[in-house]
Write an enzyme that holds these catalytic residues in place. Structure first.
Site, mmCIF file in Angstrom:
data_model
loop_
_atom_site.group_PDB
_atom_site.id
_atom_site.type_symbol
_atom_site.label_atom_id
_atom_site.label_comp_id
_atom_site.label_asym_id
_atom_site.label_seq_id
_atom_site.Cartn_x
_atom_site.Cartn_y
_atom_site.Cartn_z
ATOM 1 N N LYS A 56 1.020 -3.471 -1.780
ATOM 2 C CA LYS A 56 2.112 -4.241 -2.358
ATOM 3 C C LYS A 56 1.772 -4.742 -3.771
ATOM 4 O O LYS A 56 2.664 -4.851 -4.617
ATOM 5 C CB LYS A 56 2.491 -5.397 -1.433
ATOM 6 C CG LYS A 56 3.080 -4.931 -0.106
ATOM 7 C CD LYS A 56 4.274 -3.991 -0.311
ATOM 8 C CE LYS A 56 4.970 -3.645 0.991
ATOM 9 N NZ LYS A 56 6.140 -2.747 0.795
ATOM 10 N N SER A 61 8.710 -5.329 -1.895
ATOM 11 C CA SER A 61 7.290 -5.654 -1.874
ATOM 12 C C SER A 61 7.074 -6.670 -0.755
ATOM 13 O O SER A 61 7.529 -6.473 0.368
ATOM 14 C CB SER A 61 6.852 -6.194 -3.242
ATOM 15 O OG SER A 61 5.518 -6.606 -3.256
ATOM 16 N N TYR A 97 -2.990 -3.821 3.084
ATOM 17 C CA TYR A 97 -1.543 -3.968 2.902
ATOM 18 C C TYR A 97 -1.273 -4.698 1.591
ATOM 19 O O TYR A 97 -0.398 -4.299 0.816
ATOM 20 C CB TYR A 97 -0.944 -4.735 4.079
ATOM 21 C CG TYR A 97 0.530 -5.023 3.939
ATOM 22 C CD1 TYR A 97 1.467 -4.013 4.115
ATOM 23 C CD2 TYR A 97 0.984 -6.301 3.640
ATOM 24 C CE1 TYR A 97 2.826 -4.273 3.991
ATOM 25 C CE2 TYR A 97 2.337 -6.574 3.519
ATOM 26 C CZ TYR A 97 3.256 -5.558 3.689
ATOM 27 O OH TYR A 97 4.593 -5.813 3.554
#
Length: 276
Positions: free
Chosen positions: A150, A132, A146
């Site tokens: 994650k 992650s 983004y």
């Protein structure tokens, strides 16, 4: 028998260093990349299977798992490392780019995990390592999409850990801060059009990330060894935060979150039915 590690995204960064470190520990490794030609240094090693893998292509996922099980008989550790970043304010985000990133960072990770789990379940052992980011725990301006990929990996991994614990399968989420990989360089994508109103937030962070590419404090070699140490532990961590910046900023986030919950506890707790 030496454990078998399947690692994605091995052309650079964490993936490549994990292959090197795993071999240094005497493990057998399935090293994958979209372009297997980038893995030439491992091609003749007797304990390495080099394979082409784009995690967004289901047939390649099936082929890699089949090749690994044919060559080594099993997959003991899966490292879902393949992924990339996209630096964009939320309003600037281009739909096609965002969806493509989700296909790699989230759906590719999930689909490869699903392909490997049957073998782990049959043996009642295995370890899934999902890479992650500190951005999976903290939202930052300019990387919201983004962050979203994650954060999704975090939630998926925490659920998976609970589902698989009774089956002897462990899960570790790796949450690095800035490391000297290609994430902020060649691999990074940016929107075609920037909105000036976000120059001081998303734009500033975009410039910072691109400006320190190659100068980040984190050492991928040490990160690879840390991941191996965690996997080999008798009680591996669910969360493995890597690097000083990540450790400090995640700690601050958790403290601020707890303080905010406490400050608003009366309002939070006052929303149940009176007789609940």
């Amino acid at each position: 028998m030496a454990p078998v590690w399947l690692v994605t995204g091995c052309s650079t960064g964490f993936g490549r260093e994990l292959v090197r470190a795993a071999l240094g520990h005497g493990f057998r490794v399935v090293a994958t990349a979209r372009d297997p030609g980038t893995l030439e240094e491992f091609a003749t090693h007797p304990d390495v299977l080099v394979a082409a893998l784009d995690v967004t292509v289901p047939q390649q996922i099936a082929d890699v798992v089949r090749q690994a099980e044919t060559r080594f008989g099993r997959i003991d550790v899966l490292v879902n490392n393949a992924g990339y970043g996209y630096l964009s304010a939320v309003e600037e985000g281009e739909d096609a780019e965002v969806r493509a990133m989700f296909e790699t960072n989230v759906f590719g990770l999930a689909n490869l995990t699903k392909a490997v789990l049957p073998g782990m379940r049959s043996r009642r052992s295995g370890h899934v390592v999902n890479v992650s980011s500190m951005g999976g725990l903290i939202g930052f301006p300019g990387i919201g999409y983004y962050n979203a990929t994650k954060f999704a990996v975090e939630g998926l991994s925490e659920a998976l850990a609970k589902e698989c614990a009774p089956l002897g399968i462990k899960v570790t989420i790796v949450e690095p801060g800035p490391f000297r990989t290609d994430w902020g360089g060649r691999s990074l994508k940016v929107p075609k059009t920037a909105i000036p109103d976000y120059n001081e937030t998303a734009g500033s962070r975009r410039a910072t990330i691109q400006g320190y590419s190659g100068k980040q404090p984190g050492d991928p070699v040490r990160a690879a060894e840390a991941i191996i140490t965690a996997v080999q532990a008798a009680e591996p961590p669910l969360h493995l935060v890597l690097g000083h910046p990540a450790y400090e900023q995640v700690s601050a986030k958790l403290k601020a979150f707890a303080a905010e919950m406490e400050a608003w506890s009366a309002l939070s707790l006052g929303t149940d039915f009176p007789d609940a």
